[in-house]
Write a protein that holds these residues in place. Structure first.
Motif, mmCIF file in Angstrom:
data_model
loop_
_atom_site.group_PDB
_atom_site.id
_atom_site.type_symbol
_atom_site.label_atom_id
_atom_site.label_comp_id
_atom_site.label_asym_id
_atom_site.label_seq_id
_atom_site.Cartn_x
_atom_site.Cartn_y
_atom_site.Cartn_z
ATOM 1 N N GLY A 26 33.783 52.203 55.051
ATOM 2 C CA GLY A 26 34.442 52.502 54.020
ATOM 3 C C GLY A 26 34.550 53.925 53.489
ATOM 4 O O GLY A 26 35.615 54.246 52.890
ATOM 5 N N ASP A 27 33.447 54.408 53.430
ATOM 6 C CA ASP A 27 33.511 55.954 52.756
ATOM 7 C C ASP A 27 34.073 56.838 53.728
ATOM 8 O O ASP A 27 34.635 57.839 53.232
ATOM 9 C CB ASP A 27 31.972 56.474 52.647
ATOM 10 C CG ASP A 27 31.461 56.012 51.502
ATOM 11 O OD1 ASP A 27 32.082 55.304 50.573
ATOM 12 O OD2 ASP A 27 30.190 55.991 50.980
ATOM 13 N N ARG A 28 34.132 56.668 55.078
ATOM 14 C CA ARG A 28 34.855 57.670 56.119
ATOM 15 C C ARG A 28 36.191 57.244 56.061
ATOM 16 O O ARG A 28 37.064 58.378 56.195
ATOM 17 C CB ARG A 28 34.144 57.516 57.422
ATOM 18 C CG ARG A 28 32.869 58.072 57.552
ATOM 19 C CD ARG A 28 32.218 57.732 58.986
ATOM 20 N NE ARG A 28 31.021 58.234 59.090
ATOM 21 C CZ ARG A 28 30.155 58.112 60.296
ATOM 22 N NH1 ARG A 28 30.434 57.231 61.088
ATOM 23 N NH2 ARG A 28 28.930 58.699 60.012
ATOM 24 N N ASN A 29 36.723 56.165 55.663
ATOM 25 C CA ASN A 29 38.044 56.028 55.712
ATOM 26 C C ASN A 29 38.329 55.167 54.103
ATOM 27 O O ASN A 29 38.734 54.144 54.220
ATOM 28 C CB ASN A 29 38.417 54.771 56.867
ATOM 29 C CG ASN A 29 37.877 55.301 58.114
ATOM 30 O OD1 ASN A 29 38.812 55.859 58.944
ATOM 31 N ND2 ASN A 29 36.769 55.051 58.404
ATOM 32 N N LEU A 30 38.537 56.123 53.287
ATOM 33 C CA LEU A 30 38.566 55.694 51.808
ATOM 34 C C LEU A 30 40.123 54.944 51.592
ATOM 35 O O LEU A 30 40.879 55.944 51.542
ATOM 36 C CB LEU A 30 38.300 56.760 51.050
ATOM 37 C CG LEU A 30 38.011 56.217 49.616
ATOM 38 C CD1 LEU A 30 36.781 55.129 49.217
ATOM 39 C CD2 LEU A 30 37.823 57.389 48.524
ATOM 40 N N VAL A 31 39.992 53.826 51.323
ATOM 41 C CA VAL A 31 41.358 53.184 50.909
ATOM 42 C C VAL A 31 41.001 52.554 49.431
ATOM 43 O O VAL A 31 39.960 51.699 49.453
ATOM 44 C CB VAL A 31 41.788 52.283 51.708
ATOM 45 C CG1 VAL A 31 43.017 51.642 51.114
ATOM 46 C CG2 VAL A 31 42.138 53.077 53.248
ATOM 47 N N CYS A 32 41.501 52.912 48.395
ATOM 48 C CA CYS A 32 41.260 52.600 47.163
ATOM 49 C C CYS A 32 42.390 51.994 46.199
ATOM 50 O O CYS A 32 42.600 51.647 44.978
ATOM 51 C CB CYS A 32 40.506 53.702 46.052
ATOM 52 S SG CYS A 32 39.128 54.194 46.802
ATOM 53 N N SER A 33 43.397 51.361 47.224
ATOM 54 C CA SER A 33 44.511 50.587 46.487
ATOM 55 C C SER A 33 45.055 49.497 47.154
ATOM 56 O O SER A 33 44.637 49.646 48.604
ATOM 57 C CB SER A 33 45.627 51.507 46.046
ATOM 58 O OG SER A 33 46.096 52.148 47.199
ATOM 59 N N CYS A 34 45.882 48.633 46.886
ATOM 60 C CA CYS A 34 46.162 47.554 47.590
ATOM 61 C C CYS A 34 47.099 48.122 48.793
ATOM 62 O O CYS A 34 47.821 49.179 48.873
ATOM 63 C CB CYS A 34 47.046 46.830 46.766
ATOM 64 S SG CYS A 34 46.414 46.135 45.650
#
Length: 973
Positions: A956-964
């Motif tokens: 998750g930290d290496r492939n950060l996606v923080c929205s839908c």
């Protein structure tokens, strides 16, 4: 018995027989007197008091709490607080200043705000049992990013003022070297925002300059400029040229903005702002006299590792399925301490969830329609007032008007408007401000306008005719052209049936106190009683503006004064300030009060803060924010403060010593017998003692910070005093202070009744912080009284010692007092199992989910351990059930150590087990499905199913996606 014959008992009934039977104590405390006796006997004592006498050092014992009213039953308490609430006026506010009336949609009110399945959840550190609220927070982040035109948003902050202060701090951190030292603040920002930013800037050595943006300003020495959009007077300006100038001068633009207005106006991200902050309050969250509200914070992708607060990110689980988690946790204070860029205590999760649900309920079309209607009423009002001769500055407006009138008439007009049932804002002696919102009807708008000129003939028909004749086009350079909220979630659940089902699906993904105990050490997850929660949504409390005239808020002031007085009695302090709206804010406020005290004595050099190595991670970070230098103090082998090292450090820094920050009982769950000696050492060297009140649940009625010798202490009302955690916020962190610190309690520029004689600046945007949830703690103390609070403390200590006794044959207990007892929490050690079976403490935490439990506090304050706090409101069966689960897991670890199961394929490494995995045709593990899913009888009857397997944090930290996920991802389905 003959009809006229009566017994003496009937003639003279005992007072006990006449006592009301709805006593709250027996509903709050989970252990009966008989059970308590049996439990203390297993500990080798003959009574509960004998245990307490051995646990709490005699030199700090007190005999109860003086000055509290006798306990009230639930019915009587509700009647009493109803009387208090009735003293608040129900006059509708048009004051504005960033606070608006709003309509909380009934399905959201009932299914989130009033639902313990949402408000009793803990911070989502255990991702696998927090997927529901994290999805709601991801929706919030997406909504904020879309509306602000920014790349990334966090999962909420506390209020607009503190969000602006966080933005300033982030911009300062991003500033190159040599650092620029000035932040420019537009004079058109909300005044409370200006004050909070100034309070936060001064200890850091940041110069604040309040500037008039209508004139040419110099940017050379500034690292940031803070603007309001639309501004506090209602005008929205095109800041694109200013943003270009700032960029050339390597200064960041921080835009404080109105989220609803951004459905119509060009978003900050499109005119060049670097950071956008504001409040989501008008998205269905009641004003509540100032809070709690969800602030938002959005910025560019380049700054993602510096963004403050929590961020929800998309990762994957052990089965390769999408799974949500807290992203980039290495920024947080519990890890980076004084170097942290994120604070776990600055979020309002429950309120962010409500705001996100409001956005889903209305969708982009509904939100825009609400905004257009508000703007139409505003423009029509401007048109009519100008026709009548009033002066209104030209400019693009959304919901706020400032009207200039002759000075002699201002107060008369305001009084006339109040007589009509409305409050407006006095901007200056000749200017009145009013702000419209979604609740204002045309009838009400007409009533307000008529008060400006009573002789005018104005009717609803005239108003509507005027509205229909106006063009409502927006200045092209300010009009929003970009789409927003295109994701499916904002376009699918507009019917109540579908929304209800969606919210229920989210709720069912989470483990809350409605499922089982949450035994988190240092977090005190106790009962949040329905009777305590009930007044929060009463309109007399929920619909009050934080800057309403004082004569309309006498009920609130009475309740706040009583609560501050009661808390002062409980802590043995001279005074309490309720303003800090989180535990972190309480720490910060307490240290600023100490700093101000030293400066008042001419000791501007006192800036050294001693902090034990075992302290909460927030402590060193708060000290740095308050402009202090952190000096660590070691602990001994028992986990207590090393008094010798403390004395050495205090004497070494004698000339510059400001404070010691200490938690009591200790962070390790022990009553340190040397605490008074520790306080005296600090006082002898000219310092002040700050006590972290996280463990106040072990003090009430048995000892107190003031009696022990502390000078200031913050209290977590969301721990000891029953405000629910709400999935990671709201919280309240008031501070209590000794007599010599009273003059420095935090003030507020918009309320002269708040603070001491020489107050520090505002800590929160509202004068009384998150006042809307103070009725919860008021109700708890009112129903418990001195005897009830003392009994709760005793039972909390009993429960912890009982569990420690049951578990000591199976797990090492890391720290105890000299006589082998613990306080209200204790630490069990799993470190040996890494070598024996390849098992980490995280594996135990995940396996507990299969048993239906949230894990205790993990790897803090000691790596590889769990800290358990059972609280007083859990029953003995639940305590035993957790003990049995841990003992059962130990037997599973033994089977791994014995070679029955491989170290990489066993019930702990594969935990948690989802229903889909248990029923899969591909089961190949060497243990049975039944053991995986139903390890106990309880889980057969009351199974809670985690909805995802173990989440991959590194991915998750290496492939950060923080929205839908964007809509095109669905097109292939």
């Amino acid at each position: 018995m003959p009809l006229m014959q009566k017994t003496s008992a009937m003639i003279n009934p005992s007072s006990q027989e006449l006592e009301k039977k709805d006593t709250f104590l027996r509903r709050h405390i989970g252990i009966t007197d008989n059970e308590a006796l049996k439990m203390v006997q297993t500990l080798g004592f003959d009574s509960l008091d004998s245990l307490i006498n051995q646990t709490v050092p005699s030199n700090i014992r007190i005999s109860g709490i003086d000055g509290l009213p006798s306990p009230a039953g639930e019915h009587d308490m509700l009647a009493e607080i109803r009387t208090i609430a009735s003293k608040n006026s129900s006059i509708k506010s048009l004051i504005g200043l960033g606070y608006s009336n709003t309509i909380t949609p009934p399905p959201i009110l009932r299914n989130i705000l009033e639902n313990p399945g949402w408000y009793t959840q803990y911070t989502p550190y255990q991702a696998e049992i927090s997927q529901g609220r994290m999805e709601a927070l991801l929706n919030f982040q997406t909504m904020v990013s879309d509306l602000t035109g920014m790349d990334i948003a966090n999962a909420s902050l506390l209020d607009e003022g503190t969000a602006a202060a966080e933005a300033m701090t982030m911009a300062y951190g991003l500033n190159g070297r040599p650092k620029k030292k000035a932040v420019l603040i537009s004079s058109s920002c909300h005044p409370q925002t200006i004050e909070v930013v100034q309070t936060r800037a001064e200890p850091l050595g940041i110069a604040t300059q309040v500037v008039d943006l209508s004139s040419q300003i110099e940017l050379n020495d500034a690292f940031a400029i803070i603007i309001q959009y639309p501004d506090t007077f209602g005008i929205a300006e095109d800041f694109s040229k200013l943003a270009m100038r700032a960029s050339k001068n390597k200064a960041l633009v921080i835009a404080c903005c109105d989220l609803l207005s951004l459905t119509l106006l060009k978003p900050p991200g499109e005119f060049g702002a670097d950071i956008a902050v504001g409040s989501a309050q008008r998205f269905g969250i009641p004003m509540g006299f100032g809070g709690p509200h969800a602030a938002f914070f959005a910025t560019k992708e380049a700054h993602k590792r510096k963004i403050p607060g929590r961020i929800i990110g998309v990762s994957k689980d052990s089965n390769g399925n999408p799974a949500l988690r807290l992203a980039l946790q290495t920024r947080e204070q519990h890890i980076r301490r004084d170097k942290a860029t994120s604070n776990i205590c600055t979020a309002q999760v429950l309120l962010a969830n409500i705001a996100a649900a409001y956005g889903i309920y209305h969708g982009p079309t509904g939100l825009k329609a609400i905004a257009e209607r508000i703007r139409k009423i505003t423009l029509t009002s401007i048109h009519l007032l100008k026709e009548w001769g009033f002066l209104i500055a030209d400019g693009e407006r959304f919901d706020t008007i400032t009207i200039q009138s002759p000075q002699a008439k201002t107060d008369d007009v305001m009084q006339s408007i109040e007589n009509c049932g409305f409050n407006v804002r006095k901007v200056s002696n000749d200017t009145i401000g009013l702000s419209f919102d979604e609740t204002v009807s045309v009838d009400e708008a007409v009533s307000v306008l008529k008060a400006f000129d009573p002789v005018r003939s104005l009717t609803v028909d005239i108003f509507e005719t005027a509205a229909s004749s106006l063009t409502d086009s927006i200045t092209p350079s300010l009009e929003r052209a970009s789409p927003f909220l295109e994701h499916e979630v904002f376009n699918k659940y507009q019917t109540e049936t579908e929304l209800l089902r969606y919210l229920k699906r989210l709720e069912s993904k989470d483990l809350s106190l409605t499922t089982s105990m949450i035994p988190l050490g240092s977090c005190t997850m106790k009962l949040n009683a329905a009777a305590e929660m009930q007044p929060v949504t009463w309109p007399e409390f929920s619909n009050v503006h934080p800057f309403a005239p004082s004569h309309q808020t006498t009920g609130y002031i009475e309740l706040i004064n009583q609560l501050e007085t009661w808390l002062a009695r409980i802590t043995d302090f001279a005074a309490v300030s309720i303003q800090p709206n989180a535990g972190s804010q309480g720490e910060y406020a307490g240290l600023l009060v100490i700093r101000e005290f030293h400066q008042s004595q001419g000791h501007t050099n006192r800036d050294v803060c001693l902090i034990p190595n075992s302290a909460h991670g927030t402590n060193p970070a708060s000290a740095v924010m308050a402009g202090m230098k952190v000096v660590p103090v070691s602990c001994d082998d028992l986990g207590n403060i090393n008094v010798e090292d403390l004395e050495k450090k205090a004497e070494l820094h004698r000339e510059n010593l400001a404070a010691l920050m200490i938690t009591y009982p200790s962070t390790h769950g022990v009553f340190e017998s040397s605490i008074q000696e520790i306080c005296q050492i600090i006082h002898n060297n000219g310092g002040q003692v700050y006590m972290d009140g996280a463990n106040m649940n072990a003090q009430c009625g048995l000892t107190s910070p003031g009696f022990i010798g502390a000078d200031v202490c913050h209290l977590n009302l969301h721990k000891t005093f029953c405000i629910p955690h709400g999935g990671g916020g709201p919280g309240v962190g008031p501070i209590g202070v000794a007599e010599h610190l009273k003059p420095f309690l935090p003030g507020h520029s918009l309320n002269s009744q708040v603070g001491g004689e020489k107050p520090i600046g505002a800590i929160s945007a509202a004068p009384y912080g998150s006042a809307g949830i103070l009725p919860i703690s008021w109700a708890y103390i009112r129903m418990m009284g001195s005897s009830g609070l003392t009994q709760a403390t005793k039972i909390a200590i009993l429960n912890a010692n009982y569990m420690a006794k049951r578990l000591e044959a199976h797990f090492p207990i890391v720290y105890r007092s000299e006589n082998g007892l613990v306080a209200h929490e204790f630490i069990i050690d799993f470190r040996q199992w890494k070598g024996l079976a390849g098992i980490e403490v995280e594996d135990v935490a995940k396996r507990l989910m299969d048993y239906g439990f949230h894990a205790p506090t993990m790897s803090w304050p000691v790596p590889g351990t769990m800290m358990i706090e059972p609280t007083e409101s859990e029953c003995r069966d639940e305590l035993d059930r957790l003990c049995d689960a841990l003992i059962s897991i130990k037997s599973e670890m033994e089977r791994i150590a014995n070679g029955d199961w491989p170290q990489d394929d066993n019930p702990l490494k594969n935990a948690p087990h989802t229903s889909s995995r248990v029923v899969s045709d591909n089961w190949s593990s060497p243990y049975g499905r039944e053991l995986a899913a139903f390890p106990t009888t309880w889980t057969r009857n009351c199974k809670y199913w985690p909805t995802v397997g173990r989440v991959d944090n590194v991915y998750g930290d290496r492939n950060l996606v923080c929205s839908c996920v964007p809509m095109f991802e669905y097109e292939s389905d």
